[in-house]
Design a protein around this motif. Structure first.
Motif, PDB file in Angstrom:
ATOM      1  N   SER A 128       0.918  -1.310  -0.033  1.00  7.09           N
ATOM      2  CA  SER A 128       0.224   0.015   0.073  1.00  7.09           C
ATOM      3  C   SER A 128       0.809   1.269  -0.026  1.00  7.09           C
ATOM      4  O   SER A 128       0.515   2.195   0.395  1.00  7.09           O
ATOM      5  N   GLY A 129       1.949   1.148  -0.376  1.00  4.74           N
ATOM      6  CA  GLY A 129       2.910   2.382  -0.587  1.00  4.74           C
ATOM      7  C   GLY A 129       2.639   3.173  -1.613  1.00  4.74           C
ATOM      8  O   GLY A 129       2.571   4.611  -1.333  1.00  4.74           O
ATOM      9  N   LYS A 130       2.105   2.846  -2.861  1.00  5.79           N
ATOM     10  CA  LYS A 130       1.969   3.724  -4.031  1.00  5.79           C
ATOM     11  C   LYS A 130       0.536   3.644  -4.343  1.00  5.79           C
ATOM     12  O   LYS A 130      -0.012   2.394  -4.422  1.00  5.79           O
ATOM     13  N   ILE A 131      -0.051   4.705  -4.703  1.00  6.02           N
ATOM     14  CA  ILE A 131      -1.684   4.375  -5.321  1.00  6.02           C
ATOM     15  C   ILE A 131      -1.563   3.468  -6.587  1.00  6.02           C
ATOM     16  O   ILE A 131      -2.772   2.674  -6.569  1.00  6.02           O
ATOM     17  N   LYS A 132      -0.594   3.637  -7.370  1.00  4.50           N
ATOM     18  CA  LYS A 132      -0.747   3.010  -8.730  1.00  4.50           C
ATOM     19  C   LYS A 132      -0.784   1.382  -8.403  1.00  4.50           C
ATOM     20  O   LYS A 132      -1.660   0.600  -8.877  1.00  4.50           O
ATOM     21  N   THR A 133       0.296   1.174  -7.644  1.00  6.58           N
ATOM     22  CA  THR A 133       0.664  -0.514  -7.168  1.00  6.58           C
ATOM     23  C   THR A 133      -0.697  -0.802  -6.316  1.00  6.58           C
ATOM     24  O   THR A 133      -1.323  -1.853  -6.800  1.00  6.58           O
ATOM     25  N   ALA A 134      -1.310   0.005  -5.652  1.00  2.00           N
ATOM     26  CA  ALA A 134      -2.355  -0.526  -4.752  1.00  2.00           C
ATOM     27  C   ALA A 134      -3.322  -0.795  -5.951  1.00  2.00           C
ATOM     28  O   ALA A 134      -3.981  -2.032  -5.525  1.00  2.00           O
ATOM     29  N   GLY A 135      -3.883  -0.095  -6.728  1.00  3.73           N
ATOM     30  CA  GLY A 135      -4.829  -0.215  -7.713  1.00  3.73           C
ATOM     31  C   GLY A 135      -4.580  -1.332  -8.305  1.00  3.73           C
ATOM     32  O   GLY A 135      -5.450  -2.222  -8.552  1.00  3.73           O
ATOM     33  N   ASN A 136      -3.204  -1.768  -8.920  1.00  2.00           N
ATOM     34  CA  ASN A 136      -3.222  -3.032  -9.831  1.00  2.00           C
ATOM     35  C   ASN A 136      -3.287  -4.252  -8.721  1.00  2.00           C
ATOM     36  O   ASN A 136      -3.918  -5.127  -9.097  1.00  2.00           O
ATOM     37  N   MET A 137      -2.776  -4.052  -7.412  1.00  2.00           N
ATOM     38  CA  MET A 137      -2.754  -5.052  -6.594  1.00  2.00           C
ATOM     39  C   MET A 137      -4.454  -5.524  -6.153  1.00  2.00           C
ATOM     40  O   MET A 137      -4.641  -6.507  -6.313  1.00  2.00           O
ATOM     41  N   GLY A 138      -5.107  -4.459  -6.153  1.00  2.00           N
ATOM     42  CA  GLY A 138      -6.468  -4.669  -5.706  1.00  2.00           C
ATOM     43  C   GLY A 138      -7.165  -5.436  -6.926  1.00  2.00           C
ATOM     44  O   GLY A 138      -7.816  -6.648  -6.578  1.00  2.00           O
ATOM     45  N   MET A 139      -6.932  -5.001  -8.155  1.00  2.00           N
ATOM     46  CA  MET A 139      -7.495  -5.641  -9.274  1.00  2.00           C
ATOM     47  C   MET A 139      -6.908  -7.191  -9.085  1.00  2.00           C
ATOM     48  O   MET A 139      -7.766  -8.019  -9.572  1.00  2.00           O
ATOM     49  N   ALA A 140      -5.612  -7.351  -8.959  1.00  2.00           N
ATOM     50  CA  ALA A 140      -5.294  -8.764  -9.031  1.00  2.00           C
ATOM     51  C   ALA A 140      -5.862  -9.802  -7.970  1.00  2.00           C
ATOM     52  O   ALA A 140      -6.413 -10.677  -8.060  1.00  2.00           O
TER      53      ALA A 140
END
Ligand code: FMN
Ligand code: FMN
Ligand code: FMN
Ligand code: RBF
Ligand code: SF4
Ligand code: SF4
Ligand code: SF4
Ligand code: SF4
Ligand code: FES
Lengths: 209, 210, 452, 352, 292, 193
Positions: F34-46
């Motif tokens: 949850s460090g970066k919004i962009k990664t978090a979004g991708n992670m959420g989708m995954a």
């Protein structure tokens, strides 16, 4: 890199997990059970012991089979082995006390995915002799239990005024229900972590002087 | 070729471990099964006895379109209500379950119903996730439990929850102040459950009487 | 002042956001342009403009005549330099500059008592000059943008490939508080201004020109109108008084509602933008074939006894001006340019250069109180976001600069679109040095880019 | 006189506002509301306000000193937090609990994140949310306003000794002794939610009913808000968005079924919505900065409040709505970066 | 019971075999090749991601190493053992690189160099330079606001009491950060073997330079006179031609009257006997200009 | 609202009993990614995707296991099948869409052995959800996880620029934010009741 197998078994083998590499406070692993079931000390203890049981048993088995299992199916085999012991613990608790089983909910079964266990299997048991893995597993498990208890006891005293179900606070003590609610779990763990950081900082400051 | 050979080895190892754990688990299962069954039936019994004062033994029943049928222990059919029998061997009532949404999650209750007096005679919360110190008083608060010693469930009037201290009628539940939502959930659970089961039960009982 | 709050004011064109600092123009707005005496010594940096430095044509000890070229342009993006006074070249050496570093300068000992007539130059018929030769003629005057950037004007006249300039905008906004140079020029030298504008139009091939000024200078509008013909292609228009209305991007938005794309010049949207003083100088110098040797400077501020608008030879040291006009108090806060964008000078020996239109002297009568200067952490108030005329997010940029995340600032928050107008710093209640942060950030990014 | 030339950077002018000035004026704007709460609930409200402000300021001072920094209490922000904490608690709330809420609001809500300007949640609401989860019963126990002995004696629960439960029996006896007709101990919102009884909106607007200490007079709150908005110390768009969206959304439900849903006027002036919209959603530190983001944030808070009030388990949801709005603030900021000058054409150009 | 056991065993066997087969097939059909050595080499690197190797970070450097494009010693942060172990792993020569460190071409601390204006703003050299040059009398001199100290991620730079940065040569890994950070370009990376060093960049003429800073290079030419070819005077400044570094001796420093040229040994700027002995510790007053 | 309707099940897992903030499931990736919004979004989708896969697998397996009276093998077969299915998906994605793999795939191995995924499977079985209910549950849990992750990432990105005291830095900060988020999510309690 190739693992060297330190042959000697030291006290460190056992104590490593208790403090220096405490799974919850230092490695921040297995946080889900550490927060979910620690609203009472009893639950914390039961969860900790169940995890310890699985750690010891899987450590033993993985270590025994360490030269048999091919690299490619390592993880899959470990998971199956761990899942077996977890299911055993699950049924065991159910047989001992239904009430406890209900309180712990699905989290006993979720020990399977507790990163501590797979991590130990992968990093330690697969390279060490059976006895050593078991002792190290026991240390890790006890470290986990200790961490769970330090969360559980605080949360139970403040949130319900009891420890292990026994009233310890005066009758008119205002209980702080937030501590047995989900946010309380996060807060108490955060406070423990801050306490440790603070102690460490103070130590290093004193050393600097 | 050697690739195929190593694949075989993979499959064999995995299969071997799987078989081993299958065996270990079915053993565990067989050993703990009776213990768990005993635990479960004890827990159920305790609950049934609690909601049906005076009961000392329990009978399991299945109530469906066919009517009221007794089911034995270990039968493949699941019971959906239980009768409590007192020391004299008389049936003191039936234990039924109900559920409704409370403040945080669904509240499940088991309650005792006496067909003779058409009253709810006891209640136990089987599971709830209400706020400790507030909503969870529906489980332990003795004053609140008082409501369910003789609550009119005759269907002539709807069971309703009223504000604390405002109970005037036998079919009303005196709520817990500060936990209106949870109190109302109990009322709703009883109301819904009695609506569904009580007419069926009476019909079946009359049928069996005839 | 009250006219700014009339309905007319709000009907006038402008840009989004921006600020309205106290104007403080009353010190000098009514003062006609006067000539200041010649100083005994002039310091003429060879690089008073953007681009390559000029190359000296004179030697140490050589006599020069007022108006004589003393340095030549070194390439296209460079301009010649003319002697602002008759005298003798004392030295060509390193001298302090306004920006800090020592720069190669011609030091000229001015002949005392000389009548200082301009002996150089010949009358030419400007209309006879081919428009293709206009550019060279402009370069020969040594003219640079007098609006502050000091970018060689002839370079701006070469229209880039693929662009067609249809409109010339003459920037008479002078949105900086305190300054009144352009204001006085528009009133007193309107004819030269319009003449210069016509030359500029011809040089870039534009069909019309608009002289834009803020509506606190309606007397200037009248003065210009008086010299315009009926249905003239040159027109004059007042826009809202607001800072930084004078930035070319803001002016383009206000006058012709065009947005200059990020990273591009006005020519990309068919515009050429020139400062009022630049146009006036063209109107005056080109017909005489002379060079830039002096400029009008507003000397003002609470620290000066006789504020006013003065014609000053290029190269006059600040010390001389202060001596002449009476310096008050002891604290020395000397700003070259306006209070919003001008920089302080570190030495009284710094000379006035071509691009300098104002000298603001603040003494201990500070413009800001201690309370206003106290630094707080950014409280996220968004005042800067609502002020930035470029619609940037100075708040976020400032927080990143605080943590030295300069690259992210440029990549994700358009750092390079900031033109350092200072609106954000002005409004910030926490007194965060936002512009300063951004300057540092850009400078670091530039160094890094140059290194790799 | 031999002072050296000063090197400074542009701009050399500064605007009129400074942080402490803004904060001080917010305190001024809150004074009428606080005075009214004292008038309405007497000694207890006064004690509540004093305790909370003293603890907030003290906590901030303590932590500054501990970390060896200059004390930041002079910026007045801790006073605002203290005032607001007191104003959103029930007037008879035990003082020790109020002190704790105040401590949490500064220690956890502000200092923990780095102090002024860095907190991601509204500190006052962090304090209250913590208290609400910790002391569920005392925080839902309400006292009737304008009790005749309010200036002579404390509400019995106020002086509960630290760490003990308040004595609700004594409280009940006390309320009964006031002999207020038809007083049920419920706030207007609770009556609306659970009994579908709607209290007269005018009464709410003037603030003469049971409520938290400082939320009862929508009128005074609005006055304070207007003052701040006029002085440009508060972003007027936020209260407008919050109140407007709450009004419209509840209006829609009201039109659908006026029997069970409250009228939009009631929604806007009841409970903490007005105080929340004017003084708490507007806390700039924890709200977005972008022009569009501010509207989204306000609408989010307004509609969440209505959804929680109408369909949630709670009868009041302003606090949670604002906290959720705070949580969404970075995302909102991120998604609503303004289009910078000269940017759209670039895109068009690319398309060509 | 045995039936139960059997079914369970059968089911698990089936599960194990099916999953094993699926994965085995998939891993062959779907495998994607990537040199696994890249990961291992990356693991052996210090993960400083400082860029001293000339690559944007450790991973690209690892890729280049595996390809054999660069010798491992290009990483200046790695310890000798680290470099050796990578070299051993890849089976290449470690390569050799002389230790290079950052050096500051200014010796004008507050006690010897004057300021002519008082900078009031962000404590950062770059910010000060943007504000009219920063106010130091010598336009080339160090401003002492520590941008370099902040930029050094290896804690190798510390400001001394006179406001000059001092490089800890042990810690410096020649990452180039300070070179980029200093707005006055005062740092350069130099091999430690180059010991003769002109610690001044002032192009001002003799007296002017001296009035600004007591340890400035006045371009008097004495050092050059005794070391022709090695040192020459250019633009009012002495310069050392390091291509003739082998000729360098301590002699020139003995001749320098101000101490602008130094001999660096034991991390110290060593000055000659002829250099002015300055024992003053307190800063010089700001140059004040007469009131007009 | 009917507590058994798919809509309610979705809402419950999404907001009211949010998987991360109220149920404590999936905390390791929640704190880790949850460090970066962009990664978090991708992670959420995954995670949402894997939850769907796991929910479907678990539903099918459960039918099979009940049929043969093998409930005691539930855990072991769930984990084995889910892990393999995810690995299969991972390999497929890596092979056929490197871009998608870079965005989502790198999270897949991380997710496999994670409480939220297995918890979802176990809960849906324990609550005897139908197929449609299970899908709603998986989607709700995934959406809830994504929401929590995005909020957290936004807050952490913002706090990256803050002067957080040294004792509070690191995990304590994340946990405290999680606690406050969890406190704020208590506002959803009883929603739709
Ligand atoms: C954190 C919190 C937890 C709550 N938990 C419950 C609960 O479990 N049961 C309940 O009925 N009300 C609960 N409530 C209170 C209700 O929202 C509502 O205020 C109350 O039911 C109104 O009851 P009253 O009218 O009797 O005061 C809770 C409130 C808060 C703030
Ligand atoms: C913030 C800002 C404010 C400016 N204000 C003025 C102004 O008031 N008057 C002006 O002529 N130019 C001003 N300029 C410069 C103009 O943008 C533009 O460069 C100039 O008008 C071009 O004319 P020139 O090349 O003849 O100087 C400003 C620039 C900036 C960035
Ligand atoms: C900004 C603000 C937020 C509030 N948030 C809540 C809340 O979330 N829950 C709550 O019960 N009361 C809250 N209050 C207090 C209520 O407005 C009101 O006094 C209370 O909800 C009514 O009590 P009840 O829940 O027992 O009906 C808040 C007050 C303010 C000013
Ligand atoms: C318009 C305005 C509203 C404010 N609202 C609050 C508030 O609701 N809660 C609070 O703790 N502080 C509030 N403050 C004070 C200050 O912003 C707050 O203490 C900071 O959040 C602390 O970093 C407010 C300040 C202003 C100017
Ligand atoms: S200085 Fe830059 S960021 Fe600030 S207002 Fe001007 S353009 Fe915007
Ligand atoms: S004006 Fe200043 S305090 Fe306000 S948001 Fe911008 S930088 Fe922060
Ligand atoms: S920043 Fe300079 S001193 Fe520090 S390690 Fe890099 S090169 Fe050496
Ligand atoms: S060497 Fe450069 S960066 Fe370092 S303090 Fe001096 S001027 Fe600043
Ligand atoms: S313990 Fe739950 S995700 Fe790690």
């Amino acid at each position: 890199m190739s693992a060297k197998e330190p042959e000697t078994m030291t006290l460190e083998t056992f104590t490593q997990g208790l403090w220096k590499d405490n799974p919850v406070f230092v490695m921040l692993l297995g946080l889900c059970p550490a927060l979910a079931v620690t609203n009472s000390a009893l639950n914390a203890l039961a969860m900790g012991l169940a995890t310890t049981f699985v750690l010891i048993c899987s450590g033993l088995l993985v270590s025994l089979l360490r030269n048999v299992i091919p690299k490619q199916v390592r993880i899959a085999s470990y998971i199956i082995i761990i899942a077996t012991f977890v299911t055993m613990a699950d049924y065991g608790i159910k047989a001992i006390s239904l009430e406890l089983y209900k309180a712990l909910g699905a989290f006993i079964q979720l020990i399977v995915v507790n990163c501590i266990i797979l991590g130990r299997a992968e990093a330690y048991a697969s390279k060490q002799k059976p006895l050593k893995s078991m002792i190290n597993g026991a240390g890790m498990g006890l470290g986990f239990t200790l961490a769970l208890l330090s969360l559980g006891v605080v949360r139970e005293i403040l949130g319900s005024g009891t420890v292990f179900g026994m009233q310890v606070m005066p009758d008119r003590f205002q209980t702080w229900s937030v501590f047995v609610l989900p946010p309380g779990g996060f807060f108490v763990l955060a406070c423990w972590l801050m306490l440790f950081t603070w102690i460490r900082e103070r130590k290093s400051k004193q050393e600097a002087i | 070729m050697s690739a195929d050979h190593s694949s075989m080895k993979l499959v064999a190892t995995l299969g071997g471990i799987a078989v081993f754990s299958g065996l270990l688990l079915s053993l565990t299962y067989e050993i703990t099964k009776p213990m768990i069954a005993k635990n479960e039936s004890e827990a159920l019994e305790a609950a049934v006895f609690e909601v049906l004062p005076g009961a000392v033994t329990r009978e399991n029943y299945l109530l469906d379109d066919v009517g009221l049928q007794k089911v034995g222990e270990g039968s493949s059919r699941e019971a959906n209500l239980y009768a409590g029998i007192n020391e004299a061997g008389e049936r003191v009532g039936f234990a039924l379950s109900g559920e409704a949404r409370g403040y945080a999650d669904v509240v499940r209750v088991l309650y005792g119903y006496n067909p003779e007096t058409q009253q709810v005679v006891g209640l136990r919360v089987l599971s709830s996730n209400e706020t400790p110190g507030l909503g969870d008083r529906i489980e332990k608060d003795p004053a609140f439990q008082e409501n369910f010693t003789a609550l009119d469930a005759s269907l002539a009037h709807e069971i309703t929850t009223v504000k604390n201290g405002e109970k005037t009628e036998p079919w009303q539940i005196d709520g817990i102040s500060g936990a209106t939502v949870s109190s109302k959930a109990i009322g709703k659970a009883l109301r819904d459950s009695t609506h569904e089961w009580v007419p069926q039960l009476h019909a079946a009982l009359e049928g069996s009487l005839e | 002042m009250s006219e700014h709050f009339s309905i007319q004011h709000f009907l006038r064109g402008t840009f989004h956001q921006g600020i309205h600092p106290p104007e403080n123009k009353h010190f000098t707005a009514e003062k006609p342009i006067e000539r200041l005496a010649f100083p005994p010594q002039l310091v003429l940096p060879l690089s008073q403009h953007a681009g390559k430095a000029s190359v000296a044509l004179v030697r140490k000890g050589q006599e020069v005549v007022r108006g004589e070229p003393i340095a030549r342009a070194d390439g296209f993006v460079s301009v010649p330099l003319h002697a602002p006074a008759s005298g003798v070249v004392k030295d060509i050496c390193l001298m302090p500059s306004a920006r800090g570093p020592m720069v190669e300068s011609i030091v000229l000992d001015v002949y005392a008592g000389d009548p200082q007539e301009v002996l150089y130059g010949t009358e030419v018929d400007v209309d006879a000059i081919q428009s293709s030769d206009l550019m060279q003629a402009v370069q020969d005057t040594g003219l640079v943008g007098l609006g502050g950037a000091a970018f060689p004007t002839h370079v701006k006249l070469s229209v880039p490939e693929g662009c067609v300039i249809d409109t010339v905008l003459i920037n008479g906004c002078e949105c900086e508080p305190f300054l009144t140079t352009d204001h006085r020029l528009m009133i007193e030298q309107a004819a030269d201004l319009v003449a210069g504008t016509r030359i500029l139009m011809r040089a870039v091939g534009a069909k019309r020109a608009i002289i834009g000024t803020e509506d606190n200078k309606l007397d200037a509008v009248e003065a210009i109108q008086a010299v315009l013909k009926k249905d003239d292609v040159v027109s004059v228009k007042a826009v809202q008084t607001k800072y930084p209305q004078g930035a070319e991007k803001m002016l383009a938005k206000a006058l012709v509602n065009r947005e200059i794309p990020s990273g591009k010049f006005p020519s990309a949207v068919g515009l050429g933008v020139f400062n009022v003083a630049t146009a006036t100088q063209i109107g005056q110098l080109l017909p005489q074939k002379q060079g830039v040797i002096e400029r009008v400077v507003t000397v003002t501020g609470p620290g000066i006894e006789r504020p006013g608008n003065y014609i000053v030879p290029v190269g006059t040291p600040i010390r001389f001006i202060l001596e002449k006009l009476g310096f008050q108090g002891s604290a020395r806060h000397l700003i070259m340019g306006g209070p919003m964008m001008g920089g302080t000078v570190s030495s009284l020996d710094t000379p006035i250069t071509k691009g300098c239109g104002g000298l603001l002297i603040l003494n201990e009568h500070q413009l800001t109180t201690e309370e206003q200067m106290k630094r707080y952490p950014c409280i996220n108030c968004g005042a800067c976001v609502d002020a930035c005329p470029m619609m940037l997010n100075p708040c976020e940029l400032g927080r990143m600069a605080h943590k030295a995340q300069y690259e992210v600032m440029a990549e994700r928050y358009h750092l390079n679109d900031c033109f350092e107008c200072g609106s954000c710093s002005y409004v910030c209640p926490a007194a965060i040095p936002l512009v300063q942060y951004f300057r540092v950030a850009k400078s670091v990014n530039r160094t890094k880019a140059a290194a790799s | 006189m031999s002072e050296a030339v000063q090197l400074k950077t542009s701009p050399h002018l500064r605007g009129m506002h400074s942080v402490d000035k803004i904060m001080r004026h917010v305190v001024y704007a809150l004074i009428p509301v606080s005075l009214f709460s004292v008038m309405q609930f007497g000694l207890s409200a006064l004690a509540l306000i004093v305790t909370s402000v003293v603890v907030c300021v003290g906590t901030e001072h303590f932590f500054c000193k501990r970390s060896g920094k200059e004390s930041t209490v002079s910026d007045w922000s801790a006073v605002i937090t203290g005032l607001l904490v007191a104003l959103i608690l029930p007037p008879g709330f035990p003082l020790w609990m109020a002190a704790f809420a105040a401590f949490v609001s500064i220690a956890v809500g502000k200092v923990f994140f780095g102090g002024l300007g860095y907190n991601v949640f509204n500190p006052a609401l962090v304090g209250r949310a913590f208290a609400q989860a910790a002391f569920t019963v005392p925080i839902t126990t309400w006292t009737p306003g304008m009790a005749h002995r309010r200036f002579l004696e404390f509400i019995p629960t106020t002086l509960t000794p630290p760490f003990l439960k308040p004595d609700f029996e004594a409280f009940r006896v006390w309320v009964e002794s006031l002999k207020i007709d038809g007083y049920s101990g419920a706030t207007p919102l609770a009556m609306m939610k659970f009994d579908h009884v709607e209290v007269d909106t005018l009464e709410l607007f003037l603030g003469t009913l049971a409520s938290s200490a400082g939320e009862s007079s929508a009128l005074l709150i609005l006055l304070g808000g207007f003052y701040l908005a006029f002085r440009k110390m508060l972003n007027w768009k936020i209260p407008v968005a919050v109140l407007g969206s709450a009004f419209i959304l509840s209006g829609i439900f009201y039109l659908k079924n006026p029997e069970i849903y409250p009228s939009p006027f009631f929604t806007v002036v009841s409970g903490g919505l007005m105080l929340g919209a004017v003084f708490m959603a507007t806390d700039m530190v924890s709200s977005p900065v972008t022009p569009i983001g501010v509207w989204i944030y306000g609408i989010l808070i307004g509609s969440l409040t209505v959804m929680i009030r109408l369909f949630g388990g709670l009868n009041e949801g302003v606090m949670y709505a604002i906290l959720l709005g705070n949580a969404a603030t970075p995302l909102i900021n991120n998604l609503t970066q303004p289009r910078i000058y000269g940017a759209i054409r670039k895109r068009k150009e690319k398309a060509v | 019971m045995t039936a139960g056991l059997l079914i369970a065993a059968l089911f698990m066997a089936l599960l194990g075999v099916v999953l094993g087969l699926v994965l085995a097939v998939a891993s062959r059909k779907l495998a994607v090749e990537e040199d696994p050595r890249i990961d291992e080499v990356e693991d052996m690197l210090p993960h400083a991601n400082c860029g001293a190797c000339g690559f944007p970070g450790c991973r690209p450097f690892a890729e280049a190493l595996v390809k054999g494009d660069v010798p491992p010693s290009k990483c200046t942060v790695s310890t000798a053992e680290g470099v050796a172990s990578i070299a051993a792993f890849l089976g290449v020569e470690a390569g050799s690189a002389e230790k290079v460190v950052a050096r500051l071409a200014c010796a004008g601390g507050k006690n010897v160099a004057r300021f002519k204006a008082a900078y009031q703003g962000q404590p950062s050299c770059r910010a000060a330079v943007a504000a009219g040059g920063g106010g130091k009398a010598c336009a080339w001199g160090c401003l002492g606001l520590a941008d370099c100290e902040v930029s050094c991620t290896f804690d190798a730079i510390h400001m001394n009491a006179q406001g000059l940065p001092v490089v800890d040569e042990e810690k410096c890994v020649a990452c180039n950060d300070c070179v980029l950070a200093c707005p006055l370009d005062l740092f350069s990376l130099m091999p430690v073997s180059q010991k003769l060093f002109v610690a001044c960049k002032s192009l001002a003429e003799g007296d002017q330079a001296l009035s600004e800073c007591e340890v400035a290079c006045t371009a008097c030419g004495r050092c050059a006179a005794d070391a022709p070819g090695l040192i020459r005077i250019e633009n009012h400044l002495a310069r050392v031609d390091y291509s003739k570094n082998a000729l360098a001796t301590r002699f020139p420093i003995e001749r320098c009257p101000t101490g602008a040229i130094v001999w660096i040994e034991d991390q110290k700027f060593q000055k000659g006997a002829a250099a002015k002995k300055i024992i003053r510790k307190e800063p010089l007053p700001i140059l004040s200009e007469p009131n007009p | 609202m009917d507590p058994n309707s798919p809509t309610f099940i979705f809402l419950n897992a999404f907001l009211i009993n949010n998987f991360v903030l109220a149920m404590f499931l999936g905390l390791c990736p929640f704190l880790g990614v949850s460090g970066k919004i962009k990664t978090a979004g991708n992670m959420g989708m995954a995670v949402t995707f894997v939850m769907l896969v796991s929910s479907i697998c678990a539903f099918g397996l459960n039918v099979l296991l009940t049929r043969f009276d093998l409930e005691f093998l539930k855990l072991i077969s769930y984990i084995a099948v889910i892990a393999s299915a995810v690995q299969l998906v991972e390999m497929t994605v890596k092979r056929f869409s490197p871009a998608l793999f870079r965005a989502l795939g790198i999270f897949l191995p991380l997710i496999t052995t994670n409480c939220a995924i297995l918890g979802l499977a176990l809960f849906q079985t324990a609550r005897e959800y139908t197929f449609v209910q299970s899908l709603a549950f998986a989607l709700g849990a995934g959406a809830g996880f994504t929401l929590a992750l995005l909020l957290m990432a936004g807050l952490r990105e913002k706090l990256d620029l803050a002067d957080v005291p040294s004792v509070a830095r690191g995990a304590a900060l994340s946990l405290m934010i999680a606690g406050l988020l969890s406190l704020a999510f208590m506002g959803f309690a009883g929603l739709g009741g």
